[in-house]
Structures are given as structure tokens and as C-alpha cells.
Design a protein around this motif. Structure first.
Motif, PDB file in Angstrom:
ATOM      1  N   SER A  27       0.839  -1.192   0.000  1.00 57.11           N
ATOM      2  CA  SER A  27       0.000   0.000   0.000  1.00 57.11           C
ATOM      3  C   SER A  27       0.878   1.247   0.000  1.00 57.11           C
ATOM      4  O   SER A  27       2.028   1.225   0.441  1.00 57.11           O
ATOM      5  CB  SER A  27      -0.952   0.007   1.201  1.00 57.11           C
ATOM      6  N   LYS A  29       0.363   5.774   0.257  1.00 51.60           N
ATOM      7  CA  LYS A  29      -0.526   6.920   0.438  1.00 51.60           C
ATOM      8  C   LYS A  29      -0.701   7.653  -0.890  1.00 51.60           C
ATOM      9  O   LYS A  29       0.244   7.768  -1.685  1.00 51.60           O
ATOM     10  CB  LYS A  29       0.035   7.894   1.477  1.00 51.60           C
ATOM     11  N   ASP A  72      -4.575  13.111   0.668  1.00 48.21           N
ATOM     12  CA  ASP A  72      -3.170  12.688   0.657  1.00 48.21           C
ATOM     13  C   ASP A  72      -2.899  11.504   1.579  1.00 48.21           C
ATOM     14  O   ASP A  72      -1.973  10.733   1.335  1.00 48.21           O
ATOM     15  CB  ASP A  72      -2.253  13.853   1.039  1.00 48.21           C
ATOM     16  N   ASN A  73      -3.685  11.334   2.637  1.00 47.46           N
ATOM     17  CA  ASN A  73      -3.449  10.254   3.606  1.00 47.46           C
ATOM     18  C   ASN A  73      -4.244   8.988   3.314  1.00 47.46           C
ATOM     19  O   ASN A  73      -4.211   8.052   4.100  1.00 47.46           O
ATOM     20  CB  ASN A  73      -3.759  10.728   5.030  1.00 47.46           C
ATOM     21  N   ASP A  75      -4.945   5.452   1.874  1.00 43.43           N
ATOM     22  CA  ASP A  75      -4.131   4.319   1.435  1.00 43.43           C
ATOM     23  C   ASP A  75      -4.663   3.766   0.122  1.00 43.43           C
ATOM     24  O   ASP A  75      -5.859   3.515  -0.019  1.00 43.43           O
ATOM     25  CB  ASP A  75      -4.164   3.198   2.482  1.00 43.43           C
TER      26      ASP A  75
END
Length: 81
Positions: A27, A29, A72-73, A75
Motif C-alpha cells: 500500500s 498513500k 493525501d493520507n 491508502d
């Protein structure tokens, strides 16, 4: 570029930039992908490529559309290697 080729490139970039999560899946971000210089040069429409990859069940992420800054955060999880 055709969509399947862009998705293949996306998988390679997720593998390059991502890390294994607790489930053993790779994964990354969204912000990491979006701000990476190499990705910026490869993908004209990163969000569109991600959406197509999600539709084909190559990746998964929360939501339908990812926006720079706001998401942006989030996953992005690679479902196949």
C-alpha cells in the motif's frame, strides 16, 4: 497510452513507493504517489488511472475520487502483484 498499460505502470510505481501492510499487501498513500516526480512524468491523469484500476479490481481505496491535499493520507492498496 492505453488504459491497461497505464495500470501496469501504476502497479510498478505502487510496488516501488509502497510498503507491505499488516495483511501483506502493498500500500502507498495517495499523496506519496501524487507528489512523486517519476509518477508526475508518467501519468497525465493519475486520478483517472487510479479510478480505472479500482474498477478492474487491481487496487482499492476509500471513496470514488481522490483529490490532492484532501486525500493525501488515503491508502491505495495493491490487490494483485
Amino acid at each position: 497510452m492505453n488504459v491497461s498499460h497505464e495500470i501496469t505502470l501504476l502497479v510498478q510505481e505502487i510496488q516501488r513507493l509502497g510498503n507491505k501492510n499488516a495483511d501483506g499487501q502493498t500500500s502507498v498513500k495517495f499523496g506519496v504517489l501524487f507528489h512523486d516526480d517519476r509518477c508526475a512524468n508518467i501519468f497525465e491523469a493519475l486520478v483517472g488511472t487510479l479510478k480505472a484500476a479500482k474498477k478492474q479490481k487491481v487496487v482499492n481505496f476509500q471513496g470514488e475520487l481522490l483529490l490532492q491535499g484532501v486525500h493525501d493520507n488515503v491508502d491505495i492498496i495493491l490487490l494483485e502483484n
